[in-house]
Design a protein around this motif. Sequence first.
Motif, PDB file in Angstrom:
ATOM      1  N   ALA A   1       0.829  -1.209   0.000  1.00 39.98           N
ATOM      2  CA  ALA A   1       0.000   0.000   0.000  1.00 39.98           C
ATOM      3  C   ALA A   1       0.860   1.255   0.000  1.00 39.98           C
ATOM      4  O   ALA A   1       0.549   2.241  -0.684  1.00 39.98           O
ATOM      5  N   LEU A   2       1.966   1.218   0.748  1.00 36.48           N
ATOM      6  CA  LEU A   2       2.867   2.368   0.811  1.00 36.48           C
ATOM      7  C   LEU A   2       3.477   2.657  -0.556  1.00 36.48           C
ATOM      8  O   LEU A   2       3.581   3.809  -0.981  1.00 36.48           O
ATOM      9  N   ALA A   3       3.841   1.588  -1.275  1.00 37.26           N
ATOM     10  CA  ALA A   3       4.412   1.747  -2.611  1.00 37.26           C
ATOM     11  C   ALA A   3       3.382   2.323  -3.572  1.00 37.26           C
ATOM     12  O   ALA A   3       3.705   3.175  -4.415  1.00 37.26           O
ATOM     13  N   ARG A   4       2.121   1.884  -3.446  1.00 36.44           N
ATOM     14  CA  ARG A   4       1.067   2.406  -4.328  1.00 36.44           C
ATOM     15  C   ARG A   4       0.798   3.879  -4.030  1.00 36.44           C
ATOM     16  O   ARG A   4       0.593   4.665  -4.953  1.00 36.44           O
ATOM     17  N   VAL A   5       0.792   4.259  -2.759  1.00 36.60           N
ATOM     18  CA  VAL A   5       0.589   5.666  -2.407  1.00 36.60           C
ATOM     19  C   VAL A   5       1.708   6.524  -2.996  1.00 36.60           C
ATOM     20  O   VAL A   5       1.462   7.592  -3.563  1.00 36.60           O
ATOM     21  N   ALA A   6       2.942   6.057  -2.866  1.00 33.41           N
ATOM     22  CA  ALA A   6       4.086   6.799  -3.406  1.00 33.41           C
ATOM     23  C   ALA A   6       3.942   6.980  -4.915  1.00 33.41           C
ATOM     24  O   ALA A   6       4.184   8.063  -5.458  1.00 33.41           O
ATOM     25  N   GLU A   7       3.521   5.913  -5.580  1.00 36.47           N
ATOM     26  CA  GLU A   7       3.337   5.975  -7.034  1.00 36.47           C
ATOM     27  C   GLU A   7       2.275   7.008  -7.413  1.00 36.47           C
ATOM     28  O   GLU A   7       2.468   7.818  -8.326  1.00 36.47           O
ATOM     29  N   LEU A   8       1.156   7.013  -6.692  1.00 31.35           N
ATOM     30  CA  LEU A   8       0.084   7.966  -6.983  1.00 31.35           C
ATOM     31  C   LEU A   8       0.515   9.399  -6.676  1.00 31.35           C
ATOM     32  O   LEU A   8       0.170  10.335  -7.418  1.00 31.35           O
ATOM     33  N   GLN A   9       1.265   9.580  -5.592  1.00 30.46           N
ATOM     34  CA  GLN A   9       1.719  10.928  -5.243  1.00 30.46           C
ATOM     35  C   GLN A   9       2.687  11.465  -6.290  1.00 30.46           C
ATOM     36  O   GLN A   9       2.614  12.639  -6.671  1.00 30.46           O
ATOM     37  N   ILE A  10       3.591  10.613  -6.746  1.00 30.38           N
ATOM     38  CA  ILE A  10       4.553  11.039  -7.774  1.00 30.38           C
ATOM     39  C   ILE A  10       3.814  11.401  -9.050  1.00 30.38           C
ATOM     40  O   ILE A  10       4.099  12.419  -9.696  1.00 30.38           O
ATOM     41  N   ARG A  11       2.817  10.578  -9.421  1.00 32.66           N
ATOM     42  CA  ARG A  11       2.052  10.844 -10.633  1.00 32.66           C
ATOM     43  C   ARG A  11       1.306  12.174 -10.517  1.00 32.66           C
ATOM     44  O   ARG A  11       1.271  12.967 -11.466  1.00 32.66           O
ATOM     45  N   PHE A  12       0.724  12.436  -9.324  1.00 35.18           N
ATOM     46  CA  PHE A  12      -0.003  13.691  -9.140  1.00 35.18           C
ATOM     47  C   PHE A  12       0.946  14.881  -9.184  1.00 35.18           C
ATOM     48  O   PHE A  12       0.650  15.916  -9.790  1.00 35.18           O
ATOM     49  N   THR A  13       2.123  14.750  -8.550  1.00 37.48           N
ATOM     50  CA  THR A  13       3.101  15.835  -8.532  1.00 37.48           C
ATOM     51  C   THR A  13       3.553  16.177  -9.942  1.00 37.48           C
ATOM     52  O   THR A  13       3.726  17.350 -10.291  1.00 37.48           O
ATOM     53  N   GLU A  14       3.730  15.147 -10.756  1.00 38.12           N
ATOM     54  CA  GLU A  14       4.215  15.374 -12.122  1.00 38.12           C
ATOM     55  C   GLU A  14       3.136  15.941 -13.034  1.00 38.12           C
ATOM     56  O   GLU A  14       3.400  16.793 -13.884  1.00 38.12           O
TER      57      GLU A  14
END
Length: 200
Positions: A64-77
């Motif tokens: 779940a932590l890895a998925r959150v990081a992925e979504l946050q990076i995608r949103f930031t970009e």
Amino acid sequence: MSSTANDLTARARIRDAAIALFTERGIAGATVRDIAQAAGVSSGLLRHHFGSKEGLRDACDEWALARVAELQIRFTESQAIGPITPEVLVMQQYLVRSLMDGSPRGLAMFTQTAARGEDWLASTDLKTGDARAFVAVLGAMKLGMFLMRDQLSAVLGEDAGALPGYLRVLRASVEIFSQPLLTPEQADLALKTLDRHGNL
């Protein structure tokens, strides 16, 4: 024992079943037997893959932590909200439960979110005298919407953790964040008052 496609599929099924039951019942309320039964495997196979319930919980938190990081990076970009899938809803609810249950990885998730938030804040024109507090409080405010799912659902008359109630909550949050709730004069007065208290 060599890994096979069936091993990997069973591992994912166990993880998904554990996430669903941990979210629904909490860590203490979900037994190894219940999780194995929901995943359609034996308790022995669950232990083969994860060792114990705590090992399974760690694996769920890590995923779940890895998925959150992925979504946050995608949103930031992209600065755009991605697709709101059933997986996203389940993951969010699981992480909220993880925080409520005092999971070390839940705390790690929040800490990492704050660190990424500081990077995001530095790339904006937003002003603050305390970047760490700014992003931490913002994160807590956003998580509060999901921690108070039952209360929101009661007020809104529909489940705030499932579509379409979830979209209604997100839309309201976007509307709130898209406009100032204080005038510059009110904000300046409030900050000066807080500064005076800090100097007492």
